[in-house]
Design an enzyme around this catalytic site. Structure first.
Site, mmCIF file in Angstrom:
data_model
loop_
_atom_site.group_PDB
_atom_site.id
_atom_site.type_symbol
_atom_site.label_atom_id
_atom_site.label_comp_id
_atom_site.label_asym_id
_atom_site.label_seq_id
_atom_site.Cartn_x
_atom_site.Cartn_y
_atom_site.Cartn_z
ATOM 1 N N GLY A 150 -5.899 5.438 1.666
ATOM 2 C CA GLY A 150 -4.832 4.602 2.217
ATOM 3 C C GLY A 150 -3.494 5.325 2.193
ATOM 4 C CB ALA A 151 -2.760 8.940 2.503
ATOM 5 N N GLY A 183 -6.021 -4.948 -11.754
ATOM 6 C CA GLY A 183 -5.210 -5.703 -10.811
ATOM 7 C C GLY A 183 -3.770 -5.230 -10.791
ATOM 8 C CG ASN A 184 0.378 -4.518 -12.199
ATOM 9 O OD1 ASN A 184 0.831 -3.517 -12.742
ATOM 10 N ND2 ASN A 184 1.106 -5.299 -11.416
ATOM 11 N N GLY A 225 -0.279 4.023 3.958
ATOM 12 C CA GLY A 225 0.270 2.723 3.576
ATOM 13 C C GLY A 225 1.438 2.861 2.609
ATOM 14 C CG HIS A 236 3.025 -10.207 -4.647
ATOM 15 N ND1 HIS A 236 2.556 -11.049 -5.625
ATOM 16 C CD2 HIS A 236 2.896 -8.943 -5.142
ATOM 17 C CE1 HIS A 236 2.164 -10.340 -6.660
ATOM 18 N NE2 HIS A 236 2.359 -9.054 -6.397
ATOM 19 C CE LYS A 294 -0.933 -9.628 -3.724
ATOM 20 N NZ LYS A 294 -1.638 -8.333 -3.602
ATOM 21 C CB THR A 332 -8.540 -2.032 -3.788
ATOM 22 O OG1 THR A 332 -8.338 -0.689 -3.355
ATOM 23 C CG2 THR A 332 -8.799 -2.934 -2.593
#
Length: 270
Positions: free
Chosen positions: A10-11, A125-126, A13, A157, A161, A101
């Protein structure tokens, strides 16, 4: 000792571009490849130039198999479908797969667990230090305060999102459930509308707000008799997630295959 050769999934993004920059800044890490969907308009562009940190001689590719070949690890903030496919490649190559992800379903999570039999998989998740410390505090608070204190998790967010609750909110929910000694899926309340009846004892409520350019705000509220305890985290820059993810990749290089969390990376597990 040579630098760890990392591929960013996902470079093109938002997170992907930050990861490219952070890898460039991190001693011991080297950008070996950059991935995007084969139909992305970013294919062929230099990953460093796209990230705004100068030419790095690493063109963005849509060929995952060729890009992963020879790499030591994948840092992945892409999509659930792409993450599962990359997990299979990481398992075949027996390399590190760091996964930020969110929005994965039960079947996809099971496939990551299967991949972790052969790859070092770090999923969270983080990825930030602050959030994972917060999760440890939430677990401790839930255990100490008990079910007499109602738990509500509020997150906000940016408007783009696509999943809710956020992966971070679910991470915090899991920590609260662990502290209470219950299963989150049996006590999670995701939405309230109309006549909902009384709040269930031990329920863990979630509220998701979306708007603007908010990177990530999370608050865990413990509402008890005549008092509230609130624990919160505010993300001010996406680089905190990228730094944590690259730290996880470097840590994973020296681990045995298995499924790990950021709590393991940071020494917070247990």
């Amino acid at each position: 000792m040579r630098d760890m050769r990392l591929v960013v999934a996902g470079a093109a993004g938002r997170m992907g571009r930050v990861l490219v920059e952070i890898i460039r800044q991190t001693p011991g890490a080297h950008l070996a490849g950059a991935l995007e969907q084969p139909d992305s308009i970013a294919i062929g562009q230099d990953a460093g130039l796209l990230a705004g940190c100068g030419q790095m001689g690493v063109p963005i590719s849509g060929d995952a198999l060729a890009t992963v070949a020879g790499a030591d690890g994948i840092v992945d903030f892409s999509s659930p479908q792409s993450t599962v496919a990359l997990a299979a490649l990481a398992a075949q190559a027996r390399i590190v797969h760091v996964i930020g992800t969110t929005g994965l379903d039960a079947d996809q999570l099971a496939r990551l667990e299967a991949a972790a039999r052969h790859a070092v998989v770090v999923r969270s998740g983080n990825m930030s230090l602050g959030v994972n410390l917060l999760a440890a505090l939430v677990e401790r608070a839930a255990r100490t305060l008990g079910p007499e204190y109602d738990i509500e998790i509020v997150e906000m967010h940016h408007r783009t999102k696509v999943d809710a609750p956020s992966g971070t909110a679910l991470l915090l929910g899991e920590a609260a459930a662990k502290g209470l000694g219950v299963k989150l899926e049996q006590h999670s309340v995701r939405a309230r509308d109309g006549h909902t009846g009384l709040r269930g004892i031990g329920d863990i409520g979630f509220a998701s707000l979306r708007g603007g350019t908010v990177i990530g705000d999370h608050k865990v509220i413990f509402a008890g008799p005549c008092e509230r305890v609130e624990l919160a985290h505010v993300a001010e820059d996406r680089s905190i997630f990228a730094r944590g993810a690259v730290q996880a990749a470097l840590w994973g290089k020296n681990q045995r295959p298995g499924l790990y969390a950021m709590a393991d990376v940071l020494g917070l597990a247990g």
